[in-house]
Write a protein that holds these residues in place. Structure first.
Motif, PDB file in Angstrom:
ATOM      1  N   GLY A  75      16.444  12.162 -23.960  1.00  0.00           N
ATOM      2  CA  GLY A  75      17.075  11.324 -22.944  1.00  0.00           C
ATOM      3  C   GLY A  75      18.029  10.310 -23.546  1.00  0.00           C
ATOM      4  O   GLY A  75      19.122  10.089 -23.026  1.00  0.00           O
ATOM      5  N   LEU A  76      17.636   9.683 -24.657  1.00  0.00           N
ATOM      6  CA  LEU A  76      18.514   8.704 -25.289  1.00  0.00           C
ATOM      7  C   LEU A  76      19.775   9.360 -25.849  1.00  0.00           C
ATOM      8  O   LEU A  76      20.861   8.783 -25.787  1.00  0.00           O
ATOM      9  CB  LEU A  76      17.774   7.955 -26.396  1.00  0.00           C
ATOM     10  N   ALA A  77      19.634  10.567 -26.373  1.00  0.00           N
ATOM     11  CA  ALA A  77      20.821  11.286 -26.855  1.00  0.00           C
ATOM     12  C   ALA A  77      21.771  11.562 -25.688  1.00  0.00           C
ATOM     13  O   ALA A  77      22.983  11.344 -25.797  1.00  0.00           O
ATOM     14  CB  ALA A  77      20.406  12.585 -27.548  1.00  0.00           C
ATOM     15  N   LEU A  78      21.215  12.021 -24.581  1.00  0.00           N
ATOM     16  CA  LEU A  78      22.031  12.294 -23.406  1.00  0.00           C
ATOM     17  C   LEU A  78      22.595  11.005 -22.808  1.00  0.00           C
ATOM     18  O   LEU A  78      23.754  10.952 -22.382  1.00  0.00           O
ATOM     19  CB  LEU A  78      21.218  13.064 -22.369  1.00  0.00           C
ATOM     20  N   TRP A  79      21.780   9.960 -22.774  1.00  0.00           N
ATOM     21  CA  TRP A  79      22.224   8.661 -22.267  1.00  0.00           C
ATOM     22  C   TRP A  79      23.456   8.188 -23.042  1.00  0.00           C
ATOM     23  O   TRP A  79      24.441   7.738 -22.454  1.00  0.00           O
ATOM     24  CB  TRP A  79      21.101   7.631 -22.386  1.00  0.00           C
ATOM     25  N   THR A  80      23.410   8.298 -24.367  1.00  0.00           N
ATOM     26  CA  THR A  80      24.515   7.855 -25.209  1.00  0.00           C
ATOM     27  C   THR A  80      25.786   8.657 -24.919  1.00  0.00           C
ATOM     28  O   THR A  80      26.886   8.098 -24.840  1.00  0.00           O
ATOM     29  CB  THR A  80      24.140   7.964 -26.696  1.00  0.00           C
ATOM     30  N   ILE A  81      25.633   9.962 -24.724  1.00  0.00           N
ATOM     31  CA  ILE A  81      26.786  10.813 -24.399  1.00  0.00           C
ATOM     32  C   ILE A  81      27.387  10.398 -23.055  1.00  0.00           C
ATOM     33  O   ILE A  81      28.611  10.253 -22.926  1.00  0.00           O
ATOM     34  CB  ILE A  81      26.371  12.299 -24.384  1.00  0.00           C
ATOM     35  N   ILE A  82      26.540  10.198 -22.056  1.00  0.00           N
ATOM     36  CA  ILE A  82      27.025   9.799 -20.728  1.00  0.00           C
ATOM     37  C   ILE A  82      27.674   8.418 -20.786  1.00  0.00           C
ATOM     38  O   ILE A  82      28.734   8.189 -20.190  1.00  0.00           O
ATOM     39  CB  ILE A  82      25.887   9.839 -19.690  1.00  0.00           C
ATOM     40  N   GLU A  83      27.058   7.508 -21.535  1.00  0.00           N
ATOM     41  CA  GLU A  83      27.613   6.156 -21.638  1.00  0.00           C
ATOM     42  C   GLU A  83      28.972   6.168 -22.344  1.00  0.00           C
ATOM     43  O   GLU A  83      29.902   5.468 -21.921  1.00  0.00           O
ATOM     44  CB  GLU A  83      26.642   5.236 -22.363  1.00  0.00           C
ATOM     45  N   VAL A 145      21.090  10.877 -11.373  1.00  0.00           N
ATOM     46  CA  VAL A 145      21.318  12.037 -10.514  1.00  0.00           C
ATOM     47  C   VAL A 145      21.438  13.338 -11.294  1.00  0.00           C
ATOM     48  O   VAL A 145      21.438  14.413 -10.690  1.00  0.00           O
ATOM     49  CB  VAL A 145      22.548  11.855  -9.594  1.00  0.00           C
ATOM     50  N   SER A 146      21.514  13.270 -12.604  1.00  0.00           N
ATOM     51  CA  SER A 146      21.612  14.505 -13.391  1.00  0.00           C
ATOM     52  C   SER A 146      20.347  14.719 -14.213  1.00  0.00           C
ATOM     53  O   SER A 146      19.490  15.511 -13.837  1.00  0.00           O
ATOM     54  CB  SER A 146      22.861  14.478 -14.278  1.00  0.00           C
ATOM     55  N   ALA A 147      20.204  14.001 -15.280  1.00  0.00           N
ATOM     56  CA  ALA A 147      19.103  14.247 -16.219  1.00  0.00           C
ATOM     57  C   ALA A 147      17.728  13.974 -15.608  1.00  0.00           C
ATOM     58  O   ALA A 147      16.806  14.780 -15.766  1.00  0.00           O
ATOM     59  CB  ALA A 147      19.294  13.397 -17.467  1.00  0.00           C
ATOM     60  N   VAL A 148      17.575  12.866 -14.923  1.00  0.00           N
ATOM     61  CA  VAL A 148      16.261  12.537 -14.360  1.00  0.00           C
ATOM     62  C   VAL A 148      15.857  13.552 -13.306  1.00  0.00           C
ATOM     63  O   VAL A 148      14.744  14.074 -13.318  1.00  0.00           O
ATOM     64  CB  VAL A 148      16.244  11.103 -13.791  1.00  0.00           C
ATOM     65  N   HIS A 149      16.762  13.867 -12.401  1.00  0.00           N
ATOM     66  CA  HIS A 149      16.421  14.827 -11.358  1.00  0.00           C
ATOM     67  C   HIS A 149      16.214  16.228 -11.911  1.00  0.00           C
ATOM     68  O   HIS A 149      15.371  16.971 -11.410  1.00  0.00           O
ATOM     69  CB  HIS A 149      17.466  14.805 -10.238  1.00  0.00           C
ATOM     70  N   ALA A 150      16.956  16.592 -12.937  1.00  0.00           N
ATOM     71  CA  ALA A 150      16.749  17.905 -13.557  1.00  0.00           C
ATOM     72  C   ALA A 150      15.382  17.965 -14.217  1.00  0.00           C
ATOM     73  O   ALA A 150      14.659  18.957 -14.092  1.00  0.00           O
ATOM     74  CB  ALA A 150      17.846  18.192 -14.571  1.00  0.00           C
ATOM     75  N   ALA A 151      15.001  16.901 -14.897  1.00  0.00           N
ATOM     76  CA  ALA A 151      13.704  16.880 -15.579  1.00  0.00           C
ATOM     77  C   ALA A 151      12.545  16.866 -14.592  1.00  0.00           C
ATOM     78  O   ALA A 151      11.521  17.508 -14.808  1.00  0.00           O
ATOM     79  CB  ALA A 151      13.623  15.661 -16.497  1.00  0.00           C
ATOM     80  N   ILE A 152      12.707  16.152 -13.502  1.00  0.00           N
ATOM     81  CA  ILE A 152      11.612  16.019 -12.540  1.00  0.00           C
ATOM     82  C   ILE A 152      11.564  17.203 -11.573  1.00  0.00           C
ATOM     83  O   ILE A 152      10.520  17.803 -11.370  1.00  0.00           O
ATOM     84  CB  ILE A 152      11.747  14.703 -11.751  1.00  0.00           C
ATOM     85  N   ASN A 153      12.680  17.550 -10.991  1.00  0.00           N
ATOM     86  CA  ASN A 153      12.675  18.535  -9.918  1.00  0.00           C
ATOM     87  C   ASN A 153      12.660  19.982 -10.383  1.00  0.00           C
ATOM     88  O   ASN A 153      11.854  20.769  -9.921  1.00  0.00           O
ATOM     89  CB  ASN A 153      13.862  18.306  -8.989  1.00  0.00           C
ATOM     90  N   PHE A 154      13.566  20.370 -11.270  1.00  0.00           N
ATOM     91  CA  PHE A 154      13.674  21.778 -11.631  1.00  0.00           C
ATOM     92  C   PHE A 154      12.447  22.283 -12.377  1.00  0.00           C
ATOM     93  O   PHE A 154      12.058  23.427 -12.244  1.00  0.00           O
ATOM     94  CB  PHE A 154      14.938  22.035 -12.440  1.00  0.00           C
ATOM     95  N   ALA A 155      11.829  21.435 -13.143  1.00  0.00           N
ATOM     96  CA  ALA A 155      10.647  21.856 -13.884  1.00  0.00           C
ATOM     97  C   ALA A 155       9.468  22.138 -12.954  1.00  0.00           C
ATOM     98  O   ALA A 155       8.559  22.879 -13.294  1.00  0.00           O
ATOM     99  CB  ALA A 155      10.255  20.794 -14.901  1.00  0.00           C
ATOM    100  N   GLN A 156       9.486  21.565 -11.766  1.00  0.00           N
ATOM    101  CA  GLN A 156       8.364  21.702 -10.849  1.00  0.00           C
ATOM    102  C   GLN A 156       8.621  22.662  -9.701  1.00  0.00           C
ATOM    103  O   GLN A 156       7.794  22.787  -8.809  1.00  0.00           O
ATOM    104  CB  GLN A 156       8.006  20.332 -10.270  1.00  0.00           C
ATOM    105  N   VAL A 157       9.743  23.364  -9.725  1.00  0.00           N
ATOM    106  CA  VAL A 157      10.100  24.183  -8.573  1.00  0.00           C
ATOM    107  C   VAL A 157       9.038  25.243  -8.264  1.00  0.00           C
ATOM    108  O   VAL A 157       8.804  25.584  -7.116  1.00  0.00           O
ATOM    109  CB  VAL A 157      11.501  24.815  -8.753  1.00  0.00           C
ATOM    110  N   ARG A 158       8.351  25.759  -9.268  1.00  0.00           N
ATOM    111  CA  ARG A 158       7.321  26.772  -9.015  1.00  0.00           C
ATOM    112  C   ARG A 158       6.104  26.191  -8.307  1.00  0.00           C
ATOM    113  O   ARG A 158       5.335  26.911  -7.706  1.00  0.00           O
ATOM    114  CB  ARG A 158       6.890  27.414 -10.329  1.00  0.00           C
ATOM    115  N   PHE A 159       5.915  24.884  -8.441  1.00  0.00           N
ATOM    116  CA  PHE A 159       4.731  24.257  -7.875  1.00  0.00           C
ATOM    117  C   PHE A 159       4.995  23.609  -6.524  1.00  0.00           C
ATOM    118  O   PHE A 159       4.093  23.120  -5.879  1.00  0.00           O
ATOM    119  CB  PHE A 159       4.188  23.209  -8.849  1.00  0.00           C
ATOM    120  N   VAL A 160       6.242  23.562  -6.118  1.00  0.00           N
ATOM    121  CA  VAL A 160       6.597  22.910  -4.862  1.00  0.00           C
ATOM    122  C   VAL A 160       6.375  23.893  -3.718  1.00  0.00           C
ATOM    123  O   VAL A 160       6.863  25.004  -3.729  1.00  0.00           O
ATOM    124  CB  VAL A 160       8.065  22.452  -4.887  1.00  0.00           C
ATOM    125  N   PHE A 161       5.643  23.451  -2.736  1.00  0.00           N
ATOM    126  CA  PHE A 161       5.406  24.282  -1.559  1.00  0.00           C
ATOM    127  C   PHE A 161       5.245  23.356  -0.371  1.00  0.00           C
ATOM    128  O   PHE A 161       4.565  22.350  -0.446  1.00  0.00           O
ATOM    129  CB  PHE A 161       4.138  25.126  -1.714  1.00  0.00           C
TER     130      PHE A 161
END
Length: 185
Positions: A75-83, A145-161
């Motif tokens: 996350g910090l590596a990505l944060w630095t790139i975005i910043e 809206v990018s990294a946080v949501h990707a980490a939280i939402n896409f990883a759990q798509v199989r468990f969402v019902f």
């Protein structure tokens, strides 16, 4: 129909943690959320997972233990790139801080975000008075809206019902989900 949407009905039981669930969520949001706290470096500092670090080219923090926080390291590596991108992007439109202060549309937008969109939260909003503060706010928004949501939402798509998807999934015949419901409708 009344049994479907009334208090303690099927919709409430299926989609919420109960009659007081929304009130609990709203209280937690009201008492603990701040825009500045959403920035990854601030979040890691608040959780005790990082310490301040003024090294050039960094995010302003250093992880205490990278083995316990792989998300923080990536996350910090990505944060630095975005910043870096946000800072360069803002420099194109705002050569110095005076341009930020003179931008009435930006001021009106930020005033609406902080007083109308989140009028219930009075603390934790940065004043957009410099190119650096504007780039930091943009970094926080893009990261959330990018990294946080990707980490939280896409990883759990199989468990969402949800109940509403139960009728859609068998109709769309979308791979493994369909096999869960084959012969049940």
């Amino acid at each position: 129909m009344r049994n479907l949407i009334n208090r303690s009905g099927v919709v409430e039981i299926s989609f919420t943690p109960g009659a007081r669930g929304l009130a609990l969520s709203a209280a937690a949001y009201r008492d603990g959320w701040s825009f500045e706290g959403e920035a990854l470096p601030a979040d890691l500092l608040a959780r005790g997972m990082a310490v301040g670090d003024a090294s050039p080219g960094g995010a302003g923090v250093r992880l205490v233990d990278t083995l316990d926080c792989p998300y923080g390291e990536d996350g910090l590596a990505l944060w630095t790139i975005i910043e870096d991108w946000a800072t360069e992007f803002m420099a194109v439109y705002y050569p110095d801080d005076a341009f930020v202060a003179a931008d009435t549309e930006l001021s009106a937008f930020w005033m609406e975000v902080t007083t109308v969109g989140h009028g219930d939260i009075e603390r934790g909003w940065p004043a957009l008075t410099s190119v650096q503060s504007l780039a930091r706010a943009l970094t926080t928004i893009v990261y959330e809206v990018s990294a946080v949501h990707a980490a939280i939402n896409f990883a759990q798509v199989r468990f969402v019902f949800s109940f509403s998807r139960a009728f859609f999934i068998p109709v769309c015949r979308c791979g493994c989900f369909f096999s869960l419901f084959r012969g049940r409708f």
